[in-house]
Scaffold this active site. Structure first.
Site, PDB file in Angstrom:
ATOM      1  N   THR A 338     -30.346  -4.653  38.798  1.00  0.00           N
ATOM      2  CA  THR A 338     -30.876  -5.889  39.392  1.00  0.00           C
ATOM      3  C   THR A 338     -30.246  -7.139  38.778  1.00  0.00           C
ATOM      4  OG1 THR A 338     -32.737  -5.659  37.864  1.00  0.00           O
ATOM      5  CG2 THR A 338     -33.084  -4.934  40.120  1.00  0.00           C
ATOM      6  N   SER A 364     -33.406 -14.721  35.039  1.00  0.00           N
ATOM      7  CA  SER A 364     -32.825 -14.635  36.380  1.00  0.00           C
ATOM      8  C   SER A 364     -31.333 -14.864  36.223  1.00  0.00           C
ATOM      9  CB  SER A 364     -33.418 -15.701  37.297  1.00  0.00           C
ATOM     10  OG  SER A 364     -32.683 -15.759  38.498  1.00  0.00           O
ATOM     11  N   ARG A 365     -30.528 -13.891  36.666  1.00  0.00           N
ATOM     12  CA  ARG A 365     -29.083 -14.021  36.456  1.00  0.00           C
ATOM     13  C   ARG A 365     -28.430 -14.934  37.494  1.00  0.00           C
ATOM     14  NH1 ARG A 365     -29.528  -8.141  35.354  1.00  0.00           N
ATOM     15  NH2 ARG A 365     -29.983  -8.040  33.148  1.00  0.00           N
ATOM     16  N   VAL A 366     -29.243 -15.469  38.408  1.00  0.00           N
ATOM     17  CA  VAL A 366     -28.730 -16.461  39.357  1.00  0.00           C
ATOM     18  C   VAL A 366     -29.022 -17.863  38.817  1.00  0.00           C
ATOM     19  CG1 VAL A 366     -28.976 -17.376  41.696  1.00  0.00           C
ATOM     20  CG2 VAL A 366     -28.911 -14.918  41.319  1.00  0.00           C
TER      21      VAL A 366
END
Length: 504
Positions: A338, A364-366
């Site tokens: 994810t 959150s990697r965004v």
């Protein structure tokens, strides 16, 4: 002896000319043994992996093990209707589910059949449950926010359309509540929501459906259910079926949110099937391809570029941990697939901090790409301030004397934590979140007692509904806090602060 007349001969000739013999060759097999939802079949020499086969009494099976002398089939129906020696036929097609607008507002099983008592689903389009994930060329970066309506998430762990954000925590820590809040918050956004129930109690599913109906969310939602009393094969198929339904809308250029609740039970169902099929067990008795099981499911979530319609499929997989152990086999697998995780803590939950999000471990990697500029402006410091507060709080427990600046940080930290608390099933608009975070980061709550913070928040939002409509309108248009809007918000906050009275 009677002679055939010309008329009779003409009739016979006509019938002979019209005679057509329909010969259909069907590849068949024979049931060798059946039990525990698995049938072993002799024959079916050319059957394909994942192909549907038919047993007597309209029971379907899924060919999953292609061995030298038999085929292992997982049954998708009642095994008591099948016995040794029964004939099995190939269908030459894979498992398909109905897709389309007719499914919206319905509760269906893993095969797309309605289970809500509202009659048949009238759709002529079907899609296979398994499909190859979109390639790199079809995708574009995730940059459009998907607002959850939860302050702590939208401010510090933002989710974008097309992202896969894992919700992970022990049982009864509010994982499903976060997912349901996110669905409720999509009411005016045009996002179609799919809730996939895997291995949950039927009573839990009924509560979720009742909540979605009572809040009007079923008008844009589909529920795919494979509860704990269903066969392992249907629990295994459910998330793939839900994903196929979502991809139909994504391919039309629409935005879709899908919740998998939960993938721990999905992995257990797959392990059950694999062990019954006598596949070799690996770590924790899971089969060797359990990582591939979830990666091929979650990789189907994407933000497509304009050439492919521009649609998106956002996934919120849920995973249950045991005693907070995120380093177990299935949690680590899904964390690695994810684009970030929201980690819920039992300790925070039982201390009254709800949603019980562990901000230090969640990510959150965004990141800021999935936030509007105004939220980035006010929430930029929030995560760092909270992390420092947690360290100072632990340090202060030793009873050390603290200087004034440290005490001020601690004081603001307590108020920030209180402000980030939120009632279940009450998502909040992003613009309301922005003004609240602006208040706490600019010191308007510093002299408000912690017990009064929630009342301050509620009354201030009510005040803004009356006096701040023009401000909200300008903020929606600009999507950022300009110098003029910042001054106006300071003026509104100052006016409200003067009239707010603390509880004595």
């Amino acid at each position: 002896m009677r002679l055939l007349t010309d008329d009779v001969i003409a009739v016979l000739r006509e019938q002979i000319d019209k005679y057509h013999l329909d010969i259909e060759a069907k590849e068949t097999g024979t049931v060798l043994e059946v039990g525990d939802g698995i049938a072993r079949v002799y024959g079916l020499r050319d059957v394909m992996m994942g192909e549907l086969v038919t047993f007597p009494n309209e029971v379907y099976g899924l060919a999953l093990n292609l061995e030298e002398d038999n085929v292992g089939c997982v049954l998708l129906g009642d095994e008591t209707l099948i016995k040794e020696g029964d004939l099995v036929y190939r269908t030459k097609r894979v498992v398909e589910v109905p897709v389309g607008e007719a499914l919206i507002g319905r509760v269906v099983n893993a095969l797309g059949q309605p289970i809500d008592g509202k009659g048949p689903i009238l759709t002529s389009e079907f899609r296979p449950v398994e499909r190859e994930a979109p390639g790199i060329a079809a995708r574009e970066p995730v940059k459009v926010p998907l607002q959850t309506g939860i302050k702590a998430i939208d401010a510090m762990i933002p989710i974008g359309r097309g992202q896969r954000e894992l919700i992970i925590g022990d049982r009864q820590t509010g994982k499903t509540a976060i997912a349901i809040d996110t669905i409720l918050n999509q009411s005016h956004t045009g996002v179609i929501c799919i809730y996939v129930c895997i291995g949950q109690k039927t009573s839990t599913l009924a509560q979720v459906v009742r909540m979605l109906e009572s809040k009007g969310a079923m008008l844009y939602s589909i529920v795919v259910a494979a509860t704990a009393n269903e066969a392992a094969s249907l629990q295994y198929l459910a998330p793939f079926a839900g994903c196929a339904m979502g991809e139909y809308f994504m391919d039309q250029g629409k935005d879709v949110l899908i919740v998998y609740d939960d993938l721990s039970k999905h992995a257990v169902a797959y392990r059950t099937m694999s062990l019954l099929l006598r596949r070799p067990p690996g770590r924790e008795a899971y089969p060797g391809d359990v990582f591939y099981l979830h990666s091929r499911l979650l990789e189907r979530s994407a933000k497509l570029n304009a050439a492919y319609g521009g649609g998106s499929l956002t996934a919120l997989p849920i995973v249950e941990t045991q005693a907070g152990d995120v380093s177990a086999y299935i949690p680590t697998n899904i964390i690695s697939i994810t684009d970030g995780q929201i980690i819920l803590s039992s300790e925070l939950f039982f201390s009254g901090i709800r949603p019980a999000i562990n901000v230090g471990l969640s990510v959150s990697r965004v990141g800021g790409n999935a936030q509007i500029k105004a939220m980035k402006q006010v929430a930029g410091r929030l995560r760092l301030d909270l992390a420092q507060f947690r360290e100072l709080e632990a340090f202060a427990q030793f009873g050390a004397e603290l200087d004034k600046s440290t005490q001020a940080r601690l004081s603001r930290g307590f108020r920030t934590v209180e402000l980030l608390k939120q009632e279940q099933y009450q998502p909040m608009s992003v613009y309301e979140q922005i003004v609240l975070i602006f208040l706490v980061t600019n010191g308007y709550l510093d002299d408000v007692p912690v017990n009064d913070v929630r009342r301050f928040e509620k009354d201030f939002l009510h005040f803004m509904q009356i006096e701040g409509q023009a401000f909200y309108q300008k903020l929606k248009e600009s999507q950022m806090l300009t110098k003029e809007l910042t001054e106006e918000l300071h003026r509104l906050a100052g006016r409200y602060r003067e009239r707010f009275t603390v509880t004595t």
